[in-house]
Design an enzyme around this catalytic site. Structure first.
Site, PDB file in Angstrom:
ATOM      1  N   ALA A   1       0.999  -1.115   0.135  1.00 21.20           N
ATOM      2  CA  ALA A   1      -0.034  -0.060   0.115  1.00 21.20           C
ATOM      3  C   ALA A   1       1.119   1.021  -0.438  1.00 21.20           C
ATOM      4  O   ALA A   1       0.659   2.305  -0.703  1.00 21.20           O
ATOM      5  CB  ALA A   1      -1.584  -0.039   1.197  1.00 21.20           C
TER       6      ALA A   1
ATOM      7  N   ASN B   1       3.165   1.902  -3.036  1.00 18.10           N
ATOM      8  CA  ASN B   1       1.853   2.076  -4.184  1.00 18.10           C
ATOM      9  C   ASN B   1       1.783   3.269  -4.522  1.00 18.10           C
ATOM     10  O   ASN B   1       2.663   3.825  -5.395  1.00 18.10           O
ATOM     11  CB  ASN B   1       0.725   1.555  -4.543  1.00 18.10           C
ATOM     12  CG  ASN B   1       1.418  -0.135  -4.150  1.00 18.10           C
ATOM     13  OD1 ASN B   1       2.043  -0.989  -5.386  1.00 18.10           O
ATOM     14  ND2 ASN B   1      -0.032  -1.024  -4.181  1.00 18.10           N
TER      15      ASN B   1
ATOM     16  N   TYR C   1       2.806 -12.264  -1.304  1.00 25.13           N
ATOM     17  CA  TYR C   1       1.534 -12.631  -1.131  1.00 25.13           C
ATOM     18  C   TYR C   1       0.684 -13.470  -3.173  1.00 25.13           C
ATOM     19  O   TYR C   1       2.101 -13.063  -3.984  1.00 25.13           O
ATOM     20  CB  TYR C   1       0.283 -11.855  -1.042  1.00 25.13           C
ATOM     21  CG  TYR C   1       0.344 -10.487  -2.144  1.00 25.13           C
ATOM     22  CD1 TYR C   1      -0.869 -10.611  -3.141  1.00 25.13           C
ATOM     23  CD2 TYR C   1       1.832  -9.550  -1.462  1.00 25.13           C
ATOM     24  CE1 TYR C   1      -0.846  -8.911  -3.283  1.00 25.13           C
ATOM     25  CE2 TYR C   1       1.180  -8.124  -2.444  1.00 25.13           C
ATOM     26  CZ  TYR C   1       0.472  -7.852  -3.841  1.00 25.13           C
ATOM     27  OH  TYR C   1      -0.411  -7.248  -4.268  1.00 25.13           O
TER      28      TYR C   1
ATOM     29  N   TYR D   1      -2.085 -15.252   1.787  1.00 28.55           N
ATOM     30  CA  TYR D   1      -0.559 -13.989   2.390  1.00 28.55           C
ATOM     31  C   TYR D   1      -0.034 -14.919   2.349  1.00 28.55           C
ATOM     32  O   TYR D   1      -0.237 -16.039   3.874  1.00 28.55           O
ATOM     33  CB  TYR D   1      -1.232 -12.583   2.905  1.00 28.55           C
ATOM     34  CG  TYR D   1      -1.866 -11.630   2.652  1.00 28.55           C
ATOM     35  CD1 TYR D   1      -1.045 -10.580   1.692  1.00 28.55           C
ATOM     36  CD2 TYR D   1      -3.641 -11.432   2.424  1.00 28.55           C
ATOM     37  CE1 TYR D   1      -1.885  -9.439   1.248  1.00 28.55           C
ATOM     38  CE2 TYR D   1      -3.988 -10.532   2.042  1.00 28.55           C
ATOM     39  CZ  TYR D   1      -3.314  -9.530   1.207  1.00 28.55           C
ATOM     40  OH  TYR D   1      -4.259  -7.886   1.264  1.00 28.55           O
TER      41      TYR D   1
ATOM     42  N   GLY E   1      -5.327  -2.235  -5.663  1.00 26.54           N
ATOM     43  CA  GLY E   1      -4.356  -1.011  -5.613  1.00 26.54           C
ATOM     44  C   GLY E   1      -4.693   0.334  -6.234  1.00 26.54           C
ATOM     45  O   GLY E   1      -4.281   1.552  -6.160  1.00 26.54           O
TER      46      GLY E   1
ATOM     47  N   GLY F   1      -7.158   1.917  -3.972  1.00 27.54           N
ATOM     48  CA  GLY F   1      -7.883   2.710  -2.685  1.00 27.54           C
ATOM     49  C   GLY F   1      -5.839   3.316  -2.547  1.00 27.54           C
ATOM     50  O   GLY F   1      -5.912   5.103  -2.759  1.00 27.54           O
ATOM     51  N   ASP F   2      -4.871   2.406  -3.034  1.00 27.12           N
ATOM     52  CA  ASP F   2      -3.466   3.433  -2.995  1.00 27.12           C
ATOM     53  C   ASP F   2      -2.674   4.037  -4.114  1.00 27.12           C
ATOM     54  O   ASP F   2      -2.715   5.442  -3.848  1.00 27.12           O
ATOM     55  CB  ASP F   2      -2.325   2.295  -3.125  1.00 27.12           C
ATOM     56  CG  ASP F   2      -2.436   1.806  -2.122  1.00 27.12           C
ATOM     57  OD1 ASP F   2      -3.319   1.612  -1.063  1.00 27.12           O
ATOM     58  OD2 ASP F   2      -2.615  -0.307  -2.536  1.00 27.12           O
TER      59      ASP F   2
END
Length: 320
Positions: free
Chosen positions: A37, A40, A92, A106, A259, A261-262
């Site tokens: 997160a 990114n 992961y 994970y 990705g 949200g990041d």
């Protein structure tokens, strides 16, 4: 003058995904990449033109080499990364679920990043950092990572930097009854908080963005992302009434949600640091997220510094 505009702190792992859009159990060929997160966000900000750094721990293994070299190639400063010979880099796997995105598996227990602690930050020269970005994933990794997150937040004012905190609740990492009070405590200490309305519902029983605002009155900027509907920013200025701005999300075809949200966080922060107006930085966050939703990768380069044209859900609105 700061050496780093934004320092992002958190775990990045190697990621294995089928080369074709098929379940892992059927895949004969896989691709090896990396994702995390905070890194990114750092990669997006570096491409945007900011001096972005990433601080963490990696194992002294080929996965760690790939991550460090890959982020450096994206323009991210990795000089604050510790290579840990005693622990491995986390991994992961993405298991594509056609029509529903991907399931994530994970293998990160006891990873090098989980060994991060407040002592690590002594080597980061925080007074040369204008901004720190981290998330609620970090305190879920271990007790020492939780202590580090609190340390960064609590030292921000005396250290001369600001902190953005993306709640990023991961139920696979910790129980909601443990996570809810801890994430609320940490978020209350940040300059900027980003949280999904779905997360706020799960963690704190909030039904609306206004509910979240009542629960988190301290952050100067509070951004609530309501999935495909809208993003709402509450701004608290000393001696002024709270201001509220809303911008609808875009209608896009989703290839994979990981990705996004990041990307939103990076777009919003890029606009905030640039001095964009609230509606403009929310629009930039939406645009970064929409751009990433069109790719199977956690990080999709090439967005640019201005919002892209997408079809909005409805007309943007702003209220004070």
């Amino acid at each position: 003058m700061t050496a780093i505009d934004v320092l992002c702190v958190g775990e990045t792992m190697a990621v294995v995904t089928p080369a074709k859009a098929e379940p892992l159990r059927e895949a004969e060929e896989c691709l090896l990449g990396f994702g995390g997160a905070e890194s990114n966000v750092a990669a997006h900000l570096a491409e945007f033109g900011y001096r972005a750094g990433w601080a963490s721990r990696l194992g002294e293994d080929p996965f760690g080499d790939r991550i460090a070299e890959g982020l450096a190639a994206r323009g991210v400063d990795v000089s604050r990364v510790v290579r840990d010979p005693a622990s491995s880099t986390g991994v992961y796997f993405k298991d594509p679920d056609l029509g529903h995105g991907a399931r994530t598996l994970y293998y990160r227990a006891g990873s090098a990043a989980s060994r991060m602690a407040p002592e690590d930050s002594r080597a980061w020269i925080l007074e040369q950092t204008g901004w720190i970005h981290t998330s609620g994933i970090n305190p879920a990794l271990s007790g020492s990572c939780s202590e580090l997150t609190e340390h960064l937040l609590s030292q921000a004012r005396s250290g001369g930097y600001k902190v953005s905190f993306d709640v990023n609740y991961r139920p696979a990492l910790w129980n909601v009854h443990v996570a809810a009070p801890r994430l609320l405590e940490l978020a209350s200490m940040a300059t900027v908080v980003l949280v999904g309305l779905d997360e706020a519902q799960t963690l704190w029983g909030c039904s609306t963005a206004e509910d979240v605002s009542v629960l988190l009155p301290a952050p100067r900027h509070l951004v609530i992302k309501d999935s495909a509907t809208e993003a709402v920013e509450f701004i608290r200025e000393p001696g002024k009434e709270e201001s509220v701005f809303r911008v609808p999300a875009h209608r896009v075809d989703v290839v994979e949600p990981v990705g996004a949200g990041d990307a939103f966080a990076a777009g919003y922060l890029a606009g905030l640091l640039r001095g964009d107006e609230p509606v403009e930085r929310l629009a930039l966050g939406h645009s970064f997220a929409a751009w990433t939703l069109g790719s199977r990768a956690d990080f999709r380069p090439g967005h640019g510094t201005k919002p892209r044209m997408y079809q909005p859900q409805e007309t943007p609105a702003a209220a004070t």
